[in-house]
Design a protein around this motif. Structure first.
Motif, PDB file in Angstrom:
ATOM      1  N   GLY A   1      24.963  17.009  10.991  1.00  0.00           N
ATOM      2  CA  GLY A   1      25.807  15.825  10.861  1.00  0.00           C
ATOM      3  C   GLY A   1      25.256  14.639  11.636  1.00  0.00           C
ATOM      4  O   GLY A   1      25.263  13.503  11.145  1.00  0.00           O
ATOM      5  N   LEU A   2      24.755  14.892  12.836  1.00  0.00           N
ATOM      6  CA  LEU A   2      24.145  13.823  13.636  1.00  0.00           C
ATOM      7  C   LEU A   2      22.901  13.267  12.949  1.00  0.00           C
ATOM      8  O   LEU A   2      22.634  12.059  12.995  1.00  0.00           O
ATOM      9  CB  LEU A   2      23.787  14.354  15.029  1.00  0.00           C
ATOM     10  N   LYS A   3      22.153  14.158  12.317  1.00  0.00           N
ATOM     11  CA  LYS A   3      20.952  13.729  11.587  1.00  0.00           C
ATOM     12  C   LYS A   3      21.335  12.893  10.377  1.00  0.00           C
ATOM     13  O   LYS A   3      20.697  11.871  10.086  1.00  0.00           O
ATOM     14  CB  LYS A   3      20.153  14.953  11.151  1.00  0.00           C
ATOM     15  N   MET A   4      22.384  13.295   9.666  1.00  0.00           N
ATOM     16  CA  MET A   4      22.834  12.553   8.492  1.00  0.00           C
ATOM     17  C   MET A   4      23.285  11.144   8.857  1.00  0.00           C
ATOM     18  O   MET A   4      23.116  10.202   8.083  1.00  0.00           O
ATOM     19  CB  MET A   4      23.967  13.317   7.801  1.00  0.00           C
ATOM     20  N   LEU A   5      23.861  10.999  10.047  1.00  0.00           N
ATOM     21  CA  LEU A   5      24.345   9.694  10.508  1.00  0.00           C
ATOM     22  C   LEU A   5      23.256   8.882  11.217  1.00  0.00           C
ATOM     23  O   LEU A   5      23.533   7.801  11.728  1.00  0.00           O
ATOM     24  CB  LEU A   5      25.527   9.892  11.457  1.00  0.00           C
ATOM     25  N   ASP A   6      22.039   9.421  11.240  1.00  0.00           N
ATOM     26  CA  ASP A   6      20.904   8.759  11.897  1.00  0.00           C
ATOM     27  C   ASP A   6      21.152   8.537  13.387  1.00  0.00           C
ATOM     28  O   ASP A   6      20.633   7.588  13.986  1.00  0.00           O
ATOM     29  CB  ASP A   6      20.581   7.419  11.221  1.00  0.00           C
ATOM     30  N   ILE A   7      21.931   9.427  14.003  1.00  0.00           N
ATOM     31  CA  ILE A   7      22.175   9.353  15.439  1.00  0.00           C
ATOM     32  C   ILE A   7      21.071  10.063  16.204  1.00  0.00           C
ATOM     33  O   ILE A   7      20.585   9.583  17.227  1.00  0.00           O
ATOM     34  CB  ILE A   7      23.545   9.963  15.786  1.00  0.00           C
ATOM     35  N   LYS A   8      20.677  11.231  15.712  1.00  0.00           N
ATOM     36  CA  LYS A   8      19.626  12.017  16.339  1.00  0.00           C
ATOM     37  C   LYS A   8      18.895  12.819  15.280  1.00  0.00           C
ATOM     38  O   LYS A   8      19.494  13.605  14.555  1.00  0.00           O
ATOM     39  CB  LYS A   8      20.246  12.970  17.378  1.00  0.00           C
ATOM     40  N   GLN A   9      17.586  12.595  15.161  1.00  0.00           N
ATOM     41  CA  GLN A   9      16.786  13.312  14.178  1.00  0.00           C
ATOM     42  C   GLN A   9      16.269  14.617  14.771  1.00  0.00           C
ATOM     43  O   GLN A   9      15.567  14.608  15.782  1.00  0.00           O
ATOM     44  CB  GLN A   9      15.614  12.440  13.708  1.00  0.00           C
ATOM     45  N   MET A  10      16.659  15.732  14.168  1.00  0.00           N
ATOM     46  CA  MET A  10      16.252  17.051  14.650  1.00  0.00           C
ATOM     47  C   MET A  10      15.768  17.900  13.483  1.00  0.00           C
ATOM     48  O   MET A  10      16.273  17.755  12.374  1.00  0.00           O
ATOM     49  CB  MET A  10      17.435  17.747  15.326  1.00  0.00           C
ATOM     50  N   PRO A  11      14.807  18.800  13.743  1.00  0.00           N
ATOM     51  CA  PRO A  11      14.361  19.728  12.687  1.00  0.00           C
ATOM     52  C   PRO A  11      15.399  20.838  12.509  1.00  0.00           C
ATOM     53  O   PRO A  11      15.216  21.964  12.973  1.00  0.00           O
ATOM     54  CB  PRO A  11      13.027  20.250  13.216  1.00  0.00           C
ATOM     55  N   VAL A  12      16.491  20.521  11.840  1.00  0.00           N
ATOM     56  CA  VAL A  12      17.648  21.423  11.775  1.00  0.00           C
ATOM     57  C   VAL A  12      17.291  22.769  11.156  1.00  0.00           C
ATOM     58  O   VAL A  12      17.751  23.820  11.614  1.00  0.00           O
ATOM     59  CB  VAL A  12      18.795  20.753  10.987  1.00  0.00           C
ATOM     60  N   ALA A  13      16.466  22.753  10.116  1.00  0.00           N
ATOM     61  CA  ALA A  13      16.109  24.011   9.446  1.00  0.00           C
ATOM     62  C   ALA A  13      15.406  24.971  10.397  1.00  0.00           C
ATOM     63  O   ALA A  13      15.517  26.190  10.250  1.00  0.00           O
ATOM     64  CB  ALA A  13      15.236  23.734   8.228  1.00  0.00           C
ATOM     65  N   ASN A  14      14.692  24.435  11.393  1.00  0.00           N
ATOM     66  CA  ASN A  14      14.009  25.295  12.357  1.00  0.00           C
ATOM     67  C   ASN A  14      14.986  26.056  13.254  1.00  0.00           C
ATOM     68  O   ASN A  14      14.605  27.019  13.922  1.00  0.00           O
ATOM     69  CB  ASN A  14      13.063  24.466  13.233  1.00  0.00           C
TER      70      ASN A  14
END
Length: 234
Positions: A201-214
């Motif tokens: 959710g944070l990545k979708m909102l461009d708040i924090k980019q993280m390699p979520v799949a990892n």
């Protein structure tokens, strides 16, 4: 497998319906719809995160699982799979970086696979033939696919493929994993999955980019931990 088949079918149906609405909803509303969905994703993550039984197990699972996922480079592999599907079936050439197809595919794949309903429902389906949880998930995923596809596009429809493979694998392996499937393990698996959904959710909102799949392997670390604990008695 019936529950998984229905789930994948509902995602496809909802995604196709959303593509129709995408042409109706004007461009200026797409960002608003996407941001609203991102907030809902954060809420889902928070609800799941509070199911935890042991904060230490969840922390350990996230750290170890993320390191394992980073070593396997799951994020890049999922993106490559997305780009292969796009070239093979959509007949486009993705540009450098994340295409709109890849964004829709990766985002909804993670949302539909990480949640506790995917894990618990698949195990119930495999152990007792009880598809009720996956049927409920199918309805939720189908309705959300309408909204996601109207905002993110065609990639949402193809997220049904990894959902089918992932939940199908869990269903088929449920009998072998039965000794490890305890209420405590499921609770901490759900909590770890909830934190991953929050990261998404944070990545979708461009708040924090993280390699979520990892981070995905973290979901299964509690099951392994509690299994080893029962065998070794520590």
């Amino acid at each position: 497998m019936l529950g998984t088949i229905v789930n994948a079918g509902c995602i496809i149906l909802g995604g196709v319906t959303g593509l129709v609405f995408k042409g109706i909803i004007s461009e200026k509303y797409h960002k608003l719809v996407f941001d609203s969905l991102s907030l809902c994703v954060l809420l889902i993550g928070l609800i799941n995160a509070f199911e935890l039984k042991s904060i230490l197990v969840v922390i350990f699972s996230l750290v170890v699982g993320s390191l394992l996922g980073q070593w396997m480079d799951l994020e890049k592999r999922l993106e490559h799979f997305s780009n292969w599907i796009e070239r093979r079936f959509v007949k486009t050439k993705p540009e450098e970086g994340e295409s709109s197809f890849s964004k829709g595919f990766v985002t909804t794949t993670l949302i539909y696979c990480v949640g506790s309903m995917a894990v618990v429902g698949s195990f119930k389906s495999g152990l007792s033939g009880d598809h009720a949880t996956l049927f409920a998930k199918s309805a939720i995923d189908g309705m959300s696919a309408v909204l996601f596809a109207s905002s993110l596009g065609f990639g949402v429809v193809f997220s049904a493929i990894p959902v089918f493979l992932y939940q199908g694998a869990l269903t088929l392996s449920a009998s072998a994993l039965r000794p490890l499937i305890t209420d405590v393990a499921i609770a901490d698996m759900s909590a770890a999955g909830g934190l991953i959904i929050i990261a998404l959710g944070l990545k979708m909102l461009d708040i924090k980019q993280m390699p979520v799949a990892n981070m995905l392997p973290a979901i299964f670390i509690p099951m392994i931990f509690y299994g080893l604990k029962a065998v070794l008695g520590f």
